[in-house]
Scaffold this active site. Structure first.
Site, PDB file in Angstrom:
ATOM      1  N   CYS A 130       0.744  -1.174  -0.051  1.00 49.36           N
ATOM      2  CA  CYS A 130       0.131  -0.026  -0.030  1.00 49.36           C
ATOM      3  C   CYS A 130       1.036   1.307  -0.047  1.00 49.36           C
ATOM      4  O   CYS A 130       0.464   2.125  -0.791  1.00 49.36           O
ATOM      5  CB  CYS A 130      -1.027   0.122   1.226  1.00 49.36           C
ATOM      6  SG  CYS A 130      -0.333  -0.370   2.592  1.00 49.36           S
ATOM      7  N   HIS A 243      -2.862   6.727   4.280  1.00 49.72           N
ATOM      8  CA  HIS A 243      -1.591   6.583   4.423  1.00 49.72           C
ATOM      9  C   HIS A 243      -1.063   7.974   4.094  1.00 49.72           C
ATOM     10  O   HIS A 243      -1.391   8.507   2.953  1.00 49.72           O
ATOM     11  CB  HIS A 243      -0.898   5.624   3.762  1.00 49.72           C
ATOM     12  CG  HIS A 243      -0.920   4.204   4.233  1.00 49.72           C
ATOM     13  ND1 HIS A 243      -1.729   3.867   5.473  1.00 49.72           N
ATOM     14  CD2 HIS A 243      -0.434   2.617   3.852  1.00 49.72           C
ATOM     15  CE1 HIS A 243      -1.775   2.641   5.660  1.00 49.72           C
ATOM     16  NE2 HIS A 243      -1.105   2.142   4.655  1.00 49.72           N
TER      17      HIS A 243
END
Length: 340
Positions: A130, A243
């Site tokens: 990710c 994130h």
């Protein structure tokens, strides 16, 4: 005419998001099935306005299915992905199991779509980590203009990257901070995550880096250019989803911040929000549910000859996992299978 699609691990965070995104993007589906482990058998999951009941992964016959999006751990993937691939069902795998296999393409469609043609060697395509996925979307258009020599990245990774257990631990610990009789010790994470940051994601390696940091290095090299030097520090922060990354880039030649901003504005999958004023940047809570990778704080680094800094934010359950897998499925259909 559409595709026969399997979603493996459909009851998890990423599996559910895969189903949502397949429906949102109107992926051409002829038939779709949701698979889960035996303990989750019969659990209902949503696919657009339909409800699917999960079937048993252990006994499922992949013959006649076009593609399988895997959202399970490496152990289950190791057991079932080769079965699906052998049956002629192309596997798009979200685990780390196949990312570093030279015979299996590791793909971010905005960055290296041509790699999809390498899928045939094992009938498997790997989805990157990710934190890597959102970073390479930002790096590639800049690398095409002024070759990147070195990247220094610090990540601020949300607890959803650790699955439902990570989300639950942050929620429970946060509540317990206001209740002196309700202590919630760390279980999923190595230290308290509520009101704290933890500079440790995945296991430690011999050189002192963590596996998450190593992944960012190895995957950036495989996806963009093996000559790029990358050093990463990966940190878990008390954010539920999204994130963030502070990225320092050193180029072979000078690249002006204004030109970099223009390049990124035109690049696929990127949204530039970069105003030098209060709130003129994107934070993780603002990116949740969005397909884009957001770039802010683009500025020259005066400490090196050809350097830039930028801030990169993305929904890790989407671009970092489920969205990228669906984009790979779209790419595979468009470039190879050509049914939809």
């Amino acid at each position: 005419m559409g595709y026969n699609v399997v979603v493996v691990g459909a009851t998890g965070n990423v599996g559910r998001e895969m189903l949502n995104i397949l429906a949102e993007r109107q992926f051409p589906v002829e038939k779709i099935v949701a698979l889960a482990s035996r303990r989750s058998l019969g659990t209902e999951v949503s696919f657009g306005d339909k409800t699917l009941k999960t079937q048993d992964l252990d006994t499922f016959d992949f013959d006649g299915w076009d593609m399988a999006l895997f959202a399970v751990g490496s152990e289950a993937t190791k057991k079932y992905a080769p079965v699906a691939a052998k049956a002629g069902c192309t596997v798009i795998d979200n685990s780390s199991l196949y990312r570093y296999d030279p015979d299996i393409p590791l793909i971010v469609p905005e960055v290296n779509p041509e790699a999809v043609h390498g899928y045939a060697k094992k009938n498997i395509i790997a989805n990157p980590n990710c934190s890597t996925a959102q970073m390479v979307v930002a790096l590639k258009p800049l690398h095409d203009r002024a070759k990147i020599k070195r990247v220094v990245v610090s990540t601020y990774q949300s607890v959803s990257g650790a699955g439902k257990e990570g989300i639950d631990e942050l929620w429970d610990q946060t509540k317990s901070m206001y209740n002196p009789t309700d202590d919630k010790p760390a279980k999923k994470f190595t230290k308290q995550i509520a009101f704290n940051v933890i500079p440790h994601i995945d296991v430690f390696m011999e050189d002192g880096s963590t596996k998450e940091e190593w992944k960012m290095v190895a995957e950036t090299k495989k996806i963009i250019d093996p000559a790029i030097k990358v050093t990463a520090t990966c940190v878990r922060v008390p954010v539920f989803v999204g994130h963030s990354e502070a990225v320092n880039i050193e180029f072979d030649e000078f690249l002006d911040e204004d030109e970099a901003r223009d390049i990124l504005r035109e690049a696929p999958g990127i949204m530039v929000i970069d105003k030098r004023e209060d709130g003129g940047y994107v934070s993780p809570v603002e990116c949740v549910g969005d397909f884009a990778t957001f770039i802010s704080r683009i500025r020259q680094d005066s400490t090196i000859e050809n350097g830039l800094n930028l801030w990169c934010v993305s929904d890790n359950l989407r671009k970092g996992a489920a969205l990228n897998a669906v984009q790979i499925a779209e790419l595979l259909g468009r470039e190879v299978l050509k049914k939809g």
